[in-house]
Design an enzyme around this catalytic site. Structure first.
Site, PDB file in Angstrom:
ATOM      1  N   GLY A   5       0.826  -1.199   0.000  1.00 18.08           N
ATOM      2  CA  GLY A   5       0.000   0.000   0.000  1.00 18.08           C
ATOM      3  C   GLY A   5       0.859   1.246   0.000  1.00 18.08           C
ATOM      4  N   TYR A   6       0.534   2.188  -0.883  1.00 20.18           N
ATOM      5  CA  TYR A   6       1.301   3.440  -0.972  1.00 20.18           C
ATOM      6  C   TYR A   6       0.389   4.661  -0.963  1.00 20.18           C
ATOM      7  CZ  TYR A   6      -0.103   2.968  -5.850  1.00 20.18           C
ATOM      8  OH  TYR A   6      -0.844   2.822  -6.990  1.00 20.18           O
ATOM      9  N   GLU A  83      -9.981  -1.047  -5.509  1.00 24.14           N
ATOM     10  CA  GLU A  83      -9.022  -0.378  -6.392  1.00 24.14           C
ATOM     11  C   GLU A  83      -9.454  -0.452  -7.853  1.00 24.14           C
ATOM     12  OE1 GLU A  83      -6.471   1.301  -4.935  1.00 24.14           O
ATOM     13  OE2 GLU A  83      -7.334   0.638  -3.052  1.00 24.14           O
TER      14      GLU A  83
END
Length: 178
Positions: A5-6, A83
């Site tokens: 995760g970013y 997403e």
């Protein structure tokens, strides 16, 4: 299976995981170049969320999550839905902040430049204005920006993500009426 995760996966962890590690991936940079019409904006007035762009020599800090054994596919299906706005998956090498842990492969969601929600580069002032004005079903776009900046600052104080922190400064100036 590990997932990196970013963006919102750092601070909005609404899925089960078995373990998590702070670390980074290489050859990418984090940019607010992905449009959001399903979370932080609406059709016709998209918000901006982060994606990664190829950047030889670049690095992006974030969090890797180990999905629960026996529930990997269930959680991945949920993340695929979350997403969904133009992201595809790829596998990259993750380097844990704790250097006693060896690098390993992680699944990465990335919005590529050929997806319909990709907005691409723009002057920082324009991106800041768009973030300042956008809101969607998941809330204001400013919340996304501020939560991400705060999380990176707490997890990795040494990360000087110029793009992220410059946008944070510009949006805060707008909020203060400067």
């Amino acid at each position: 299976m590990w997932v990196f995760g970013y963006g919102s996966l750092i601070w909005k962890v609404d899925f089960p995981y078995q373990d998590k590690l702070v670390g980074y991936i290489t050859n990418y940079s984090r940019r607010f170049w992905q449009g959001s019409t399903d979370h932080r904006g609406v059709p016709g007035k998209p918000g901006r969320v982060v994606t990664l762009v190829e950047d030889p020599g670049g690095s992006v800090w974030g969090v890797a999550y180990k999905l629960p054994v026996g529930k990997e596919e269930e959680v991945k299906t949920y993340l695929d839905f979350r997403e969904k706005g133009g992201y595809r998956t790829t596998t990259v090498i993750f380097y844990p902040k704790d250097s006693t842990t060896k690098p390993f492969s992680v699944l990465l969601y990335i919005g590529t430049c050929d997806n319909p929600n990709y907005l691409g580069p723009a002057p920082l002032e324009d991106i800041a204005e768009q973030i300042f004005n956008a809101a969607g079903p998941s809330g204001r776009n400013t919340e996304y920006l501020f939560e991400l900046a705060d999380s990176i600052r707490k997890l990795v104080p040494e990360d000087a993500d110029e793009h992220l922190f410059s946008l944070e400064k510009l949006v805060k100036e707008r909020l203060e009426g400067k």
